[in-house]
Design a protein around this motif. Structure first.
Motif, mmCIF file in Angstrom:
data_model
loop_
_atom_site.group_PDB
_atom_site.id
_atom_site.type_symbol
_atom_site.label_atom_id
_atom_site.label_comp_id
_atom_site.label_asym_id
_atom_site.label_seq_id
_atom_site.Cartn_x
_atom_site.Cartn_y
_atom_site.Cartn_z
ATOM 1 N N UNK A 105 -34.011 -44.975 81.902
ATOM 2 C CA UNK A 105 -34.430 -45.491 83.202
ATOM 3 C C UNK A 105 -33.849 -44.662 84.345
ATOM 4 N N UNK A 106 -32.570 -44.313 84.257
ATOM 5 C CA UNK A 106 -31.945 -43.508 85.320
ATOM 6 C C UNK A 106 -32.627 -42.151 85.433
ATOM 7 N N UNK A 107 -32.927 -41.564 84.311
ATOM 8 C CA UNK A 107 -33.602 -40.268 84.309
ATOM 9 C C UNK A 107 -35.016 -40.399 84.883
ATOM 10 N N UNK A 108 -35.718 -41.464 84.515
ATOM 11 C CA UNK A 108 -37.077 -41.685 85.034
ATOM 12 C C UNK A 108 -37.058 -41.764 86.559
ATOM 13 N N UNK A 109 -36.053 -42.403 87.124
ATOM 14 C CA UNK A 109 -35.944 -42.504 88.583
ATOM 15 C C UNK A 109 -35.803 -41.112 89.207
ATOM 16 N N UNK A 110 -34.991 -40.249 88.595
ATOM 17 C CA UNK A 110 -34.845 -38.876 89.107
ATOM 18 C C UNK A 110 -36.158 -38.115 89.010
ATOM 19 N N UNK A 111 -36.881 -38.302 87.913
ATOM 20 C CA UNK A 111 -38.135 -37.576 87.741
ATOM 21 C C UNK A 111 -39.228 -38.103 88.653
ATOM 22 N N UNK A 112 -39.182 -39.389 89.010
ATOM 23 C CA UNK A 112 -40.124 -39.908 90.004
ATOM 24 C C UNK A 112 -39.954 -39.149 91.318
ATOM 25 N N UNK A 113 -38.695 -38.923 91.711
ATOM 26 C CA UNK A 113 -38.416 -38.165 92.937
ATOM 27 C C UNK A 113 -38.889 -36.728 92.802
ATOM 28 N N UNK A 114 -38.652 -36.117 91.653
ATOM 29 C CA UNK A 114 -39.089 -34.745 91.428
ATOM 30 C C UNK A 114 -40.605 -34.636 91.591
ATOM 31 N N UNK A 115 -41.341 -35.547 90.995
ATOM 32 C CA UNK A 115 -42.801 -35.522 91.066
ATOM 33 C C UNK A 115 -43.268 -35.724 92.499
#
Length: 167
Positions: A105-115
């Motif tokens: 989940x923490x990683x998904x949040x970072x990747x949402x920002x990246x996208x």
């Protein structure tokens, strides 16, 4: 946990990111309430690495690989090696499922920002196996497919572990 596959808007980015988040949320939902003992079980004789923990850790590291290594061009620091290409699944049984889900989940949040910060047509820094340069749009589509496919595995593993079924 509330899951939805209905995007807040109908533009391409909203649709792609909503479906990826829906697939991620589904993976977490498939694991919700599973005991640590059940999360480590590999009930399929021909697939000794196929555990709830293993699949969740695999999903986490697959996103790492596509976003950080392929798209951003960073060095590959994943847990796999040439001798053990599935190591992320093997080592996962030693990590509590709750911790794996939190990391995912923490990683998904970072990747949402990246996208959010990149155009969907932005080319990846590294080519894929066949030498093609994919773009961020392709990576999102690939991750939706990969996560959805593994959600089917999680569904089967959970039912075999403790009888829990769901959508």
């Amino acid at each position: 946990m509330t899951r939805t596959d209905t995007p807040p808007a109908w533009d391409e980015r909203s649709q792609l990111t909503t479906f990826l988040d829906y697939a991620r949320d589904t993976a977490r939902a498939k694991c919700e309430g599973a005991s640590q003992e059940d999360a480590r079980k590999a009930p399929l004789p021909g697939s000794p690495l196929m555990t709830l923990c293993g699949v969740v850790n695999h999903l986490r590291w697959v996103e790492y690989y596509w976003f950080q290594v392929v798209f951003l061009g960073e060095e590959d620091e994943g847990p796999w090696t040439d001798e053990d290409p599935d190591r992320e699944m093997r080592i996962a049984v030693d990590i509590p499922l709750t911790e794996l889900l939190q990391q995912y989940e923490e990683q998904a949040a970072r990747y949402r920002e990246l996208v959010t910060g990149h155009d969907l047509g932005a080319a990846a820094k590294r080519p894929i196996r066949d030498g093609l340069q994919v773009d961020l749009r392709w990576i999102l589509l690939h991750l939706i497919e990969e996560t959805a496919r593994h959600n089917g595995h999680l569904d089967i593993l959970r039912e075999l572990a403790d009888g829990q079924t769901g959508d």
